[in-house]
Design a protein around this motif. Structure first.
Motif, PDB file in Angstrom:
ATOM      1  N   LYS A 170       0.686  -1.333   0.081  1.00 44.51           N
ATOM      2  CA  LYS A 170      -0.009   0.066  -0.054  1.00 44.51           C
ATOM      3  C   LYS A 170       0.933   1.096   0.078  1.00 44.51           C
ATOM      4  CE  LYS A 170      -3.788  -2.126   2.521  1.00 44.51           C
ATOM      5  NZ  LYS A 170      -4.806  -2.050   3.494  1.00 44.51           N
ATOM      6  N   TYR A 171       1.913   1.245   0.781  1.00 49.46           N
ATOM      7  CA  TYR A 171       2.935   2.281   0.616  1.00 49.46           C
ATOM      8  C   TYR A 171       3.561   2.558  -0.783  1.00 49.46           C
ATOM      9  CZ  TYR A 171       6.266   5.826   2.534  1.00 49.46           C
ATOM     10  OH  TYR A 171       7.069   6.728   2.740  1.00 49.46           O
ATOM     11  N   ALA A 172       3.902   1.485  -1.277  1.00 52.93           N
ATOM     12  CA  ALA A 172       4.513   1.504  -2.785  1.00 52.93           C
ATOM     13  C   ALA A 172       3.458   2.293  -3.652  1.00 52.93           C
ATOM     14  CB  ALA A 172       4.763   0.456  -3.078  1.00 52.93           C
ATOM     15  N   GLU A 173       2.143   1.870  -3.473  1.00 56.67           N
ATOM     16  CA  GLU A 173       1.292   2.559  -4.259  1.00 56.67           C
ATOM     17  C   GLU A 173       1.026   4.012  -3.952  1.00 56.67           C
ATOM     18  OE1 GLU A 173      -3.724   1.632  -5.493  1.00 56.67           O
ATOM     19  OE2 GLU A 173      -2.662   0.374  -3.844  1.00 56.67           O
ATOM     20  N   ALA A 174       0.879   4.360  -2.648  1.00 55.70           N
ATOM     21  CA  ALA A 174       0.692   5.594  -2.407  1.00 55.70           C
ATOM     22  C   ALA A 174       2.013   6.658  -2.783  1.00 55.70           C
ATOM     23  CB  ALA A 174       0.596   5.694  -0.778  1.00 55.70           C
ATOM     24  N   LEU A 175       3.095   5.758  -2.706  1.00 59.60           N
ATOM     25  CA  LEU A 175       4.302   6.519  -3.061  1.00 59.60           C
ATOM     26  C   LEU A 175       4.274   6.900  -4.920  1.00 59.60           C
ATOM     27  CD1 LEU A 175       7.443   7.653  -2.267  1.00 59.60           C
ATOM     28  CD2 LEU A 175       7.944   5.553  -3.019  1.00 59.60           C
ATOM     29  N   GLU A 176       3.840   6.030  -5.461  1.00 57.84           N
ATOM     30  CA  GLU A 176       3.577   6.013  -7.076  1.00 57.84           C
ATOM     31  C   GLU A 176       2.605   6.985  -7.564  1.00 57.84           C
ATOM     32  OE1 GLU A 176       4.664   5.325 -11.127  1.00 57.84           O
ATOM     33  OE2 GLU A 176       5.470   4.371  -9.181  1.00 57.84           O
ATOM     34  N   GLN A 177       1.591   7.162  -6.338  1.00 63.34           N
ATOM     35  CA  GLN A 177       0.577   8.040  -6.699  1.00 63.34           C
ATOM     36  C   GLN A 177       0.731   9.594  -6.116  1.00 63.34           C
ATOM     37  OE1 GLN A 177      -2.695   6.225  -4.695  1.00 63.34           O
ATOM     38  NE2 GLN A 177      -3.159   4.812  -6.319  1.00 63.34           N
ATOM     39  N   GLY A 178       1.946   9.749  -5.551  1.00 63.72           N
ATOM     40  CA  GLY A 178       2.208  11.000  -4.978  1.00 63.72           C
ATOM     41  C   GLY A 178       1.521  11.470  -3.749  1.00 63.72           C
ATOM     42  N   ALA A 237       0.048  12.326   2.210  1.00 65.29           N
ATOM     43  CA  ALA A 237      -1.119  11.844   3.151  1.00 65.29           C
ATOM     44  C   ALA A 237      -1.218  10.375   3.519  1.00 65.29           C
ATOM     45  CB  ALA A 237      -2.331  12.491   3.284  1.00 65.29           C
ATOM     46  N   LYS A 238      -1.065   9.542   2.297  1.00 64.88           N
ATOM     47  CA  LYS A 238      -1.410   8.240   2.707  1.00 64.88           C
ATOM     48  C   LYS A 238      -0.203   7.548   3.162  1.00 64.88           C
ATOM     49  CE  LYS A 238      -3.809   4.503   2.441  1.00 64.88           C
ATOM     50  NZ  LYS A 238      -4.894   4.214   3.323  1.00 64.88           N
ATOM     51  N   GLN A 239       1.058   7.933   2.487  1.00 67.02           N
ATOM     52  CA  GLN A 239       2.315   7.465   3.017  1.00 67.02           C
ATOM     53  C   GLN A 239       2.567   7.728   4.381  1.00 67.02           C
ATOM     54  OE1 GLN A 239       5.487   9.174   0.426  1.00 67.02           O
ATOM     55  NE2 GLN A 239       3.919   9.426  -1.092  1.00 67.02           N
ATOM     56  N   VAL A 240       2.005   9.145   5.096  1.00 64.98           N
ATOM     57  CA  VAL A 240       2.126   9.363   6.400  1.00 64.98           C
ATOM     58  C   VAL A 240       1.425   8.245   7.355  1.00 64.98           C
ATOM     59  CG1 VAL A 240       1.778  10.974   8.204  1.00 64.98           C
ATOM     60  CG2 VAL A 240       3.026  11.526   5.937  1.00 64.98           C
ATOM     61  N   ASP A 241       0.028   7.973   6.751  1.00 65.50           N
ATOM     62  CA  ASP A 241      -0.742   7.526   7.354  1.00 65.50           C
ATOM     63  C   ASP A 241      -0.381   6.044   7.721  1.00 65.50           C
ATOM     64  OD1 ASP A 241      -3.331   6.835   8.720  1.00 65.50           O
ATOM     65  OD2 ASP A 241      -3.979   5.836   6.719  1.00 65.50           O
ATOM     66  N   LEU A 242       0.346   5.292   6.623  1.00 62.13           N
ATOM     67  CA  LEU A 242       0.829   3.963   6.542  1.00 62.13           C
ATOM     68  C   LEU A 242       1.949   3.752   7.508  1.00 62.13           C
ATOM     69  CD1 LEU A 242       0.066   3.211   2.913  1.00 62.13           C
ATOM     70  CD2 LEU A 242      -1.092   2.069   4.675  1.00 62.13           C
ATOM     71  N   GLN A 243       2.653   4.749   7.789  1.00 61.59           N
ATOM     72  CA  GLN A 243       3.897   4.552   8.399  1.00 61.59           C
ATOM     73  C   GLN A 243       4.017   3.930   9.997  1.00 61.59           C
ATOM     74  OE1 GLN A 243       5.853   8.296   8.625  1.00 61.59           O
ATOM     75  NE2 GLN A 243       6.293   8.521   6.348  1.00 61.59           N
ATOM     76  N   LEU A 266       1.461   1.543  10.494  1.00 63.93           N
ATOM     77  CA  LEU A 266       1.355   0.084  10.126  1.00 63.93           C
ATOM     78  C   LEU A 266       2.902  -0.617   9.814  1.00 63.93           C
ATOM     79  CD1 LEU A 266      -1.831  -0.089   8.307  1.00 63.93           C
ATOM     80  CD2 LEU A 266      -1.376  -1.301  10.314  1.00 63.93           C
ATOM     81  N   VAL A 267       3.726   0.143   9.153  1.00 62.45           N
ATOM     82  CA  VAL A 267       4.940  -0.209   8.628  1.00 62.45           C
ATOM     83  C   VAL A 267       5.866  -0.520   9.925  1.00 62.45           C
ATOM     84  CG1 VAL A 267       7.250   0.264   7.401  1.00 62.45           C
ATOM     85  CG2 VAL A 267       4.882   0.656   6.342  1.00 62.45           C
ATOM     86  N   LYS A 268       5.846   0.479  10.810  1.00 57.82           N
ATOM     87  CA  LYS A 268       6.609   0.504  12.214  1.00 57.82           C
ATOM     88  C   LYS A 268       6.118  -0.718  12.903  1.00 57.82           C
ATOM     89  CE  LYS A 268       7.878   2.981  16.192  1.00 57.82           C
ATOM     90  NZ  LYS A 268       7.707   4.471  16.783  1.00 57.82           N
ATOM     91  N   PHE A 269       4.815  -0.982  13.195  1.00 55.10           N
ATOM     92  CA  PHE A 269       4.068  -2.061  13.973  1.00 55.10           C
ATOM     93  C   PHE A 269       4.599  -3.418  13.551  1.00 55.10           C
ATOM     94  CE2 PHE A 269       0.546  -4.844  15.137  1.00 55.10           C
ATOM     95  CZ  PHE A 269       0.936  -4.947  16.773  1.00 55.10           C
ATOM     96  N   HIS A 270       4.047  -3.830  12.271  1.00 59.50           N
ATOM     97  CA  HIS A 270       4.123  -5.075  11.571  1.00 59.50           C
ATOM     98  C   HIS A 270       5.988  -5.174  11.233  1.00 59.50           C
ATOM     99  CE1 HIS A 270       0.058  -5.993  11.527  1.00 59.50           C
ATOM    100  NE2 HIS A 270       0.040  -4.929  11.000  1.00 59.50           N
ATOM    101  N   GLY A 271       6.608  -4.164  11.023  1.00 53.67           N
ATOM    102  CA  GLY A 271       8.027  -4.262  10.545  1.00 53.67           C
ATOM    103  C   GLY A 271       8.761  -4.293  11.888  1.00 53.67           C
TER     104      GLY A 271
END
Length: 224
Positions: free
Chosen positions: A72-80, A83-89, A91-96
């Motif tokens: 989902k982060y890669a998709e948000a990054l591709e779309q520029g 806000a979505k990138q920040v929102d996903l951080q 989840l990346v931190k928790f699961h990562g």
């Protein structure tokens, strides 16, 4: 010349979708690491049932969550979509963090037949004695830190990569140890790590786990 010629125009939807799909296809997905021992190998300290659930269910959930969050982060990054990138951080931190922490945790354990429970040796043992006075004093301090974890979290023996000393830190939830601190040995204080066997007697779990701690793994991390 019109400045509009130099503006970045958004990619057509079909092209954006194709690029995201290509990125997701080529990005290697995280996988659940195999344990170097059987689920029942740490008994009676940690039951085989706890190890099976902890590894195959809980850790697998973190792996799945990390792969999903990264896609989902890669998709948000591709779309520029900042806000979505920040929102996903989060989840990346928790699961990562959950994936990193548990991968280290399995390596931190070993059956007694493979050296589990044997005290640290070499330079790391000297650092522990220099910092806390003795190995027993270190374990007492580490267990006190574990008991101080409110809710869910971890306690870690760490090495300061800048000054070279060792210390004990705690982290809430699945927050990983990053930056100048290198994780050497971590103890999981989440209830799923012990409750099925020890119930509310977490101090008993913290005291018992030293019987299966694999100090050779910690020593390799210290020297690396």
């Amino acid at each position: 010349m019109s400045l509009s010629l130099f503006r970045t125009r958004p990619l057509p939807t079909a092209l954006r979708t194709a690029r995201v799909a290509s990125t997701q296809a080529t990005r290697a997905k995280h996988t659940l690491p195999d344990l170097p021992y059987d689920y029942g190998a740490l008994e009676p300290t940690i039951s085989g049932r706890i190890m099976e659930l902890h590894h195959s269910k809980h850790h697998q959930t973190y792996v799945n969550g990390l792969n999903d969050a990264e896609a989902k982060y890669a998709e948000a990054l591709e779309q520029g979509n900042v806000a979505k990138q920040v929102d996903l951080q989060a989840l990346v931190k928790f699961h990562g963090g959950g994936h990193l922490n548990h991968t280290l945790f399995w390596e931190n354990l070993a059956p007694k037949s493979s050296g589990g429970g044997a005290p640290p040796t070499g330079t790391l043992a000297s650092e522990i004695s220099k910092t806390w006075g003795s190995y027993d004093a270190f374990k007492k301090t580490m267990n006190a830190a574990l008991m101080g974890v409110q809710g869910s979290g971890w306690a870690w023996l760490v090495k300061d990569s800048e000054i070279g000393g060792v210390g004990i830190v705690t982290r809430p939830n699945q927050d990983p140890v990053v930056g100048k601190l290198k994780p050497l040995l971590g103890i999981d204080a989440w209830e799923h790590a012990y409750y099925l066997q020890y119930e509310n007697r977490k101090a008993e779990y913290f005291g018992a786990i030293w019987d299966v701690v694999n100090w050779k793994a910690a020593e390799k991390r210290f020297e690396a």
